[in-house]
Design a protein around this motif. Structure first.
Motif, PDB file in Angstrom:
ATOM      1  N   VAL B 141     -15.773  43.878  32.980  1.00  0.00           N
ATOM      2  CA  VAL B 141     -15.203  45.089  33.594  1.00  0.00           C
ATOM      3  C   VAL B 141     -15.352  46.255  32.613  1.00  0.00           C
ATOM      4  O   VAL B 141     -15.817  47.342  32.973  1.00  0.00           O
ATOM      5  N   ARG B 142     -14.983  46.006  31.369  1.00  0.00           N
ATOM      6  CA  ARG B 142     -15.069  47.068  30.361  1.00  0.00           C
ATOM      7  C   ARG B 142     -16.527  47.518  30.169  1.00  0.00           C
ATOM      8  O   ARG B 142     -16.825  48.713  30.173  1.00  0.00           O
ATOM      9  N   GLU B 143     -17.411  46.543  30.035  1.00  0.00           N
ATOM     10  CA  GLU B 143     -18.828  46.878  29.832  1.00  0.00           C
ATOM     11  C   GLU B 143     -19.376  47.643  31.032  1.00  0.00           C
ATOM     12  O   GLU B 143     -20.160  48.585  30.877  1.00  0.00           O
ATOM     13  N   ALA B 144     -18.986  47.215  32.225  1.00  0.00           N
ATOM     14  CA  ALA B 144     -19.521  47.848  33.438  1.00  0.00           C
ATOM     15  C   ALA B 144     -19.031  49.286  33.566  1.00  0.00           C
ATOM     16  O   ALA B 144     -19.777  50.150  34.035  1.00  0.00           O
ATOM     17  N   ILE B 145     -17.801  49.538  33.175  1.00  0.00           N
ATOM     18  CA  ILE B 145     -17.297  50.925  33.225  1.00  0.00           C
ATOM     19  C   ILE B 145     -18.124  51.798  32.273  1.00  0.00           C
ATOM     20  O   ILE B 145     -18.550  52.903  32.626  1.00  0.00           O
ATOM     21  N   LYS B 146     -18.400  51.262  31.085  1.00  0.00           N
ATOM     22  CA  LYS B 146     -19.203  52.036  30.130  1.00  0.00           C
ATOM     23  C   LYS B 146     -20.641  52.211  30.642  1.00  0.00           C
ATOM     24  O   LYS B 146     -21.241  53.280  30.492  1.00  0.00           O
ATOM     25  N   HIS B 147     -21.148  51.160  31.265  1.00  0.00           N
ATOM     26  CA  HIS B 147     -22.490  51.201  31.841  1.00  0.00           C
ATOM     27  C   HIS B 147     -22.557  52.268  32.939  1.00  0.00           C
ATOM     28  O   HIS B 147     -23.483  53.083  32.976  1.00  0.00           O
ATOM     29  N   ALA B 148     -21.551  52.262  33.810  1.00  0.00           N
ATOM     30  CA  ALA B 148     -21.515  53.259  34.902  1.00  0.00           C
ATOM     31  C   ALA B 148     -21.413  54.664  34.316  1.00  0.00           C
ATOM     32  O   ALA B 148     -22.069  55.590  34.797  1.00  0.00           O
TER      33      ALA B 148
END
Lengths: 734, 154
Positions: B141-148
């Motif tokens: 979740v954390r990585e995906a938020i940064k990715h987005a």
């Protein structure tokens, strides 16, 4: 690839079984973990392949594969998807041997049928125990390869060439010499008329083109936009909505209920009163809930009304001091324990609730002479038979519609929610969706058992001589799969204890079956090894300290006969910078686990503040699970499992007072949240060995590794879960 | 008396008690089951929707309190640029396991990114700590938020 538009469409029950022959059942039972080293009740031997089925699709050579004339390839999923990625893994295994066109694949839930879709390890149709890939690895590969062979043969006959001169890939058969090719869709009519061959050749793993790749999951695109239908989302025309109250005391009954106020609430339609529960049926869940709160219920609390955790622990501790049934014996334990310096310790594990994010629910339409059920379950066939019993109908009059599961973790290995919903639905006209409140879900779980483990060991010149491990706790297997409970030994309770990676010269593992009064117990993700690995790995750190050795070095010396475990330990230690200095009150702890045919080593690094609060800094996990069908799924399962296990270590504690569970929702049954997360690094070890289990595994190693990190940081040897903050707060200086 | 709401840009009219939480209106009256019931007391975040672009827990939000406000649910969030970006990041990083909590995770993440286009770890902690994931997908979740956040606005 996509999921079937209507995942509720059942595969044809007319199909006969394929890979689940008795031969394959036994071949499937080779695995560790749930290893059934005994004869299960013999059932009719099935042919390894089956005659073509023409009732659905044009080419249906076995229970798992249907190909129609357009080439659309429907794969029927014998195991259920509850987040572990099994739908994708099963599709990958079938597609690999079938050489299917991946873009043409659609997945479908299997209907209830032990005969067609029984898990070769459990015999019944059950998803659990990290068995799916291990149990179905060979049957699914056989199913795919058999279908492929028939398609190749159909093409060869049409071209009048040797099948051996044809190849298949991406949903096509090709004859290289003539340059001819036919798609599976074009071949399915002819292939459907062929007799399935026996003993088809499987691919050499080095030729795998799908297995081993981190492919995208089938199920996730519909999970980002709210389209996925879980059991709780089932909508049936004309349905009403219900919620229920069960007697808060285990085993209690309803005495009386005053429903006058509830009936006045707008939207409340009916109050269903059964001997042990009351349900309010309304136009929507809000009416049902409001109605339930307005009921004045008097319970007959029954004989369990005085039981508390204190009594349960006294009962368990007393039983744990009795002799157990010997599950494993190596060398001479009496001699071993008489040599060197002896250390004794006891470890205790609490009751735990599953707290799946999707609260318990089940929709039922009881029609008098038939019954239809909508739910997400880990036990399709058992749900059908239990629903039939509750409905008072023959099994074939009960239809079960499977759904995606919003968290199973073992809770949905039980049919109790279906039975309750059927009993309620029998009193209701039309379909009714019964949804448990979170409070009912937590207070009427089937709990992870309490365990107490007594360990004794001796050390001589820093080496272990004798090691005796005795487990005391529930025999969940005896209730859940009675034929597997033999000679007083619960194979789950002793899992990862009896068969040791450590080379102890004198070793004994004993089991004492002791059921807690009143409280029902069941499987909880990680199952028996959660308890055993915690106790053994905690004790190993205490032994290492006694021996004056580093915990990694101490373990390494005992892993001479377990090279895969040793490699995992070394990798985890290296990645975690084991041995490098850390600040005060920061510690690293290690654990290893030989669980479900997967070797795992975990290192947790944590800081303990002066108040005993814990900050998780970093987790490194090294995993050797053999052939990794989908490596990304395996990484995800370990990451998530770590969270699940550490949540239990930090907070998990279901306690009983006056016969009832004291916790009720996420404020007092707490979960780890994103702001408490450590970094998690998963290191997958490449291997060509048969695939191991994975879903349970990630849960197991975190708690002992954290416990050992606390031991390293504070010197406090915790012997009970969850972690007692007071015990690890900084001691006041006198 | 009919209640009127604007959900994902569409006008919806229905009968419901004033104190009925938006969650049950969405699920049981309108059949929009993407928004999930998890705890009923705003402890888990599974029921998160947007009201005027802000993430709120719909399980405790009386429907009478949101009339005239713009409501966005998981079924509609993909039509907003930030929602689409979050959904794509969730799939790119294969965040999801069982997926039951993920409607709420995605709604919370989309609201965060709408107000804070490049969140740091503490922003993510503050915005996402109300969303429980029992499968433990927090790392992704954390990585995906940064990715987005790193994807160019489309």
């Amino acid at each position: 690839m996509k999921l079937a538009d209507n995942m509720l469409v059942a595969a044809s029950p007319a199909n006969k079984p394929s890979g689940l022959s008795r031969r394959n059942l036994l071949a499937g039972a080779f695995v560790g973990g749930f290893m059934f080293a005994f004869q299960l009740p013999v059932r009719a031997a099935n042919e390894p392949t089956q005659p073509p089925d023409t009732t659905e699709g044009k080419f249906a050579p076995n229970a798992f594969i249907r190909i129609d004339t357009t080439g659309k390839t429907t794969l029927v999923m014998p195991q259920v998807e509850m987040g572990q990625g099994i739908y994708t893994a099963i599709a990958m295994i079938l597609a690999e041997e079938l050489d299917a066109d991946y873009a043409q694949i659609t997945l479908q839930h299997a209907p209830p049928s032990d005969k067609l879709y029984g898990n070769p390890i459990f015999i019944i149709q059950a998803t659990g125990g990290s068995t799916s890939v291990r149990a179905f690895w060979k049957p699914l590969r056989n199913a795919g390869a058999t279908a492929r062979a028939m398609l190749v043969q159909a093409a060869a006959e049409q071209w009048q060439v040797e099948p051996a001169n044809c190849t298949a890939s991406n949903g096509q058969v090709m004859h290289a010499a003539s340059g001819r090719k036919l798609s599976y869709g074009e071949l399915c009519d002819a292939a459907g008329k062929l007799t399935p061959p026996k003993d088809v050749a499987l691919k050499d793993p080095k030729d795998f083109s799908v297995i081993g790749k981190p492919l995208k999951r089938f199920d996730t695109p519909d999970k980002v936009n709210g389209k996925t239908i879980y059991g709780i989302d089932a909508m049936v025309p004309g349905m009403t909505f219900a919620t229920l109250a069960q007697c808060p005391v285990f085993g209690g009954k309803l005495a009386k209920v005053d429903d006058r106020a509830a009936k006045k609430i707008p939207g409340v339609r009916q109050i269903v009163v059964l001997d042990d529960l009351v349900a309010v049926v309304g136009d929507h869940m809000w009416a049902a809930r409001s109605g339930l709160e307005a009921l004045d219920i008097t319970w007959d609390e029954g004989p369990n009304a005085k039981i508390s955790s204190k009594d349960i622990w006294a009962h368990l501790r007393a039983a744990s001091e009795t002799d157990g049934v010997i599950a494993k014996s190596v060398g001479d334990i009496a001699k071993g324990l008489a040599t060197g310096e002896r250390i004794d310790a006891s470890y205790e594990m609490p009751f735990l609730a599953h707290a799946t994010m999707e609260p318990l629910n089940c929709t039922v339409h009881f029609k008098g002479d038939s019954c239809e059920v909508w739910t997400g379950t880990q036990i399709m066939s058992r749900v059908q038979s239990e629903a039939a019993k509750a409905a008072g109908l023959p099994i074939d009059k009960v239809t079960v519609n499977q759904h995606m599961i919003g968290g199973g973790f073992g809770r949905r290995l039980e049919p109790d929610m279906v039975v309750a919903a059927v009993r309620i639905a029998k009193q209701v006209n039309g379909p009714v969706k019964v949804v448990w409140t979170r409070e009912e879900d937590i207070q009427h779980d089937i709990y992870r058992p309490v365990y107490r483990d007594n360990i004794s060991a001796t050390l001589s010149n820093g080496k272990v001589v004798g090691f005796k491990y005795k487990i005391a706790g529930s025999a969940v297997i005896a209730r859940w799969l009675p034929p597997a409970f033999q000679k007083g030994i619960d194979i789950d309770a002793i899992d990862s204890a009896a068969d040791q990676p450590y080379d102890f010269p004198h070793f004994q593992c004993e089991y004492v079956r002791v059921e807690p009064p009143a409280v029902p117990t069941g499987f909880w993700r990680g199952v028996g090894p959660n308890n055993n690995v915690f106790a053994i790995e905690s004790f190993m750190d205490e032994l290492a300290r006694k021996a004056g050795k580093d915990p990694v070095v101490f373990r390494r010396e005992l892993l001479g006969k377990a090279p895969r475990m040793l490699a995992a330990l070394n990798l985890a230690a290296e990645k975690a910078n084991w041995g490098q200095p850390l600040p005060a009150r920061v510690g690293r702890g290690v654990s290893i686990q030989p669980t479900f045919d997967t070797s795992i080593a975990t290192v947790v690094e944590a800081e303990i503040d002066s108040q005993g609060e814990i900050r998780l800094r970093q987790v490194n996990v090294a995993v050797d699970t053999g052939i990794a069908v989908n490596p990304d799924t395996i990484m995800a399962q370990i990451e998530g499992g770590i969270v699940f296990g550490l949540t239990a270590a930090l907070y998990g504690d279901i306690t009983i007072e006056k016969g009832r569970v004291q916790q009720s929702n996420f404020h007092d049954y707490r979960m780890l949240r994103i702001d408490q997360m450590p970094k998690i690094n998963v290191h997958l070890i490449k291997s060509g060995e048969a695939p191991g289990g994975i879903g349970e595994c990630g849960v197991i190693g975190g708690p002992p590794a954290l416990r050992n990190a606390i031991y390293a940081a504070t010197g406090v040897a915790l012997r009970r879960m969850p972690i007692d903050r007071d015990a690890i707060a900084e001691r006041k200086k006198s | 008396m009919a209640t009127n709401l604007t959900i994902n840009g569409e006008q919806k009219s229905f009968d419901a008690p004033d104190d009925m939480p938006l969650l049950w209106v969405l699920r049981d009256i309108l059949g929009m089951t993407g928004t999930k019931f998890g705890c009923g007391v705003a402890l888990c975040g599974a029921c998160t929707v947007h009201v005027d672009g802000k993430a709120v827990r719909s399980c405790l939000l009386p429907v009478s309190a949101v009339s005239g406000r713009a409501i966005t649910t998981i079924e509609g969030v993909g039509t907003t640029p930030v929602g689409a970006k979050v959904q794509k990041a969730w799939l790119d990083l294969e965040v999801i396991q069982c997926g039951y909590c993920q409607s709420g995770q995605i709604m919370s993440a989309a609201a965060l990114l709408a107000s804070t286009p490049t969140p740091d770890d503490s922003d993510i902690d503050a915005a996402m700590a109300g969303n429980i994931c029992r499968c433990g997908t927090y790392v992704r979740v954390r990585e995906a938020i940064k990715h987005a956040a790193s994807e160019r606005q489309t």
